[in-house]
Design an enzyme around this catalytic site. Structure first.
Site, PDB file in Angstrom:
ATOM      1  N   ASP A 212      -0.149   5.154   0.999  1.00 47.38           N
ATOM      2  CA  ASP A 212      -0.385   6.089   2.105  1.00 47.38           C
ATOM      3  C   ASP A 212      -0.470   5.340   3.438  1.00 47.38           C
ATOM      4  O   ASP A 212      -1.257   4.410   3.582  1.00 47.38           O
ATOM      5  CB  ASP A 212      -1.703   6.843   1.889  1.00 47.38           C
ATOM      6  CG  ASP A 212      -1.711   7.640   0.599  1.00 47.38           C
ATOM      7  OD1 ASP A 212      -1.467   8.849   0.655  1.00 47.38           O
ATOM      8  OD2 ASP A 212      -1.960   7.038  -0.466  1.00 47.38           O
TER       9      ASP A 212
ATOM     10  N   ASP B 122       0.864  -1.163   0.000  1.00 49.95           N
ATOM     11  CA  ASP B 122       0.000   0.000   0.000  1.00 49.95           C
ATOM     12  C   ASP B 122       0.912   1.228   0.000  1.00 49.95           C
ATOM     13  O   ASP B 122       2.112   1.121   0.273  1.00 49.95           O
ATOM     14  CB  ASP B 122      -0.891  -0.047   1.252  1.00 49.95           C
ATOM     15  CG  ASP B 122      -1.693   1.223   1.439  1.00 49.95           C
ATOM     16  OD1 ASP B 122      -2.425   1.592   0.504  1.00 49.95           O
ATOM     17  OD2 ASP B 122      -1.569   1.847   2.502  1.00 49.95           O
TER      18      ASP B 122
ATOM     19  N   ASP C 102      -1.490  -1.140   5.923  1.00 45.72           N
ATOM     20  CA  ASP C 102      -1.691  -0.533   7.237  1.00 45.72           C
ATOM     21  C   ASP C 102      -3.153  -0.458   7.637  1.00 45.72           C
ATOM     22  O   ASP C 102      -3.473   0.168   8.645  1.00 45.72           O
ATOM     23  CB  ASP C 102      -1.121   0.899   7.227  1.00 45.72           C
ATOM     24  CG  ASP C 102      -1.931   1.830   6.344  1.00 45.72           C
ATOM     25  OD1 ASP C 102      -2.518   2.800   6.871  1.00 45.72           O
ATOM     26  OD2 ASP C 102      -1.995   1.600   5.128  1.00 45.72           O
TER      27      ASP C 102
END
Length: 230
Positions: A12, A10, A177
């Site tokens: 961001d 991922d 995250d």
């Protein structure tokens, strides 16, 4: 023998701390249209479904209306276009790589691991952020939220990368995250490791039950020395 041949990330909240400048761009836009601004925490909690959805959430909140109403409004396309200008201008101004990201990516690439980014951020912003931090040379492929007809948690992006390099599921790892990242990996049938410092809509990442929660990026290098799990 290394444990994984393909690692997907991922963007961001995983590779780059981008929330401050996203918040700046959202508030630049809200101010331009004489709307109240939003807080950094609100923006953090809205991250995950792409920048467009985040803007819709902000407009719904400040206008005391629903996200569906915002999507259908005549003004949204104009506001979205202005947001795009603000965000392009803000990209790279207050974002930074998380600890050990650059050196770990360099080491993984040196050892022959295929590396990819899978993000729900729209492609024009994804490229701007990656370029701002000079990460482009590390990745074999970047799949943004508008690259394919579907986005995370649909597993299509992971499957596309696995197919491109003929990597079986047991040799691929997704690193993210958020609950969206965990769900994407589960849907693709690959292992998922999660970092605790990103944006998970205000919830602890442990609640999503990833295969492992790692404190920071340096833990990824240990995957190369570990035997495959049978």
């Amino acid at each position: 023998m290394r444990r994984y041949d393909l690692i997907l990330f991922d963007l961001d909240g995983t590779l780059i701390e981008t929330a401050p400048e996203i918040c700046d761009a959202v508030n630049d836009t809200l101010t331009q249209f004489d709307l109240p601004t939003v807080s950094q925490q609100q923006v953090n909690d809205w991250i995950g479904h792409g920048t467009r959805e985040l803007l819709i959430q902000a407009l719904a909140f400040t206008g005391n209306t629903t996200t569906d109403t915002v999507r259908k409004s005549d003004a949204f396309k104009l506001i979205e276009a202005e947001f795009g200008k603000h965000y392009q201008a803000r990209c790279g101004t207050r974002s930074h790589l998380y600890p050990h990201v650059r050196e770990v990516l360099a080491e993984l690439r040196e050892r022959g691991v295929r590396l990819a980014v899978v993000t729900n951020k729209e492609g024009r912003y994804t490229q701007t952020v990656i370029d701002a931090h000079a990460l482009g040379p590390f990745f074999d492929r970047v799949i943004s939220g508008d690259t394919l007809p579907v986005k995370k948690p649909n597993p299509a992006a992971i499957h596309a990368c696995m197919a491109q390099w003929s990597v079986p599921a047991e040799r691929a790892l997704f690193v993210g995250d958020s609950s969206i990242d965990v769900a994407t990996a589960r849907n693709a049938g690959v292992a998922v490791w999660a970092l605790p410092y990103g944006y998970n809509m205000g919830e602890p990442i442990e609640a999503c039950n990833p295969d492992r929660v790692i404190a920071d990026f340096s833990a990824l290098l240990t995957t190369l020395a570990q035997p495959a799990v049978s």
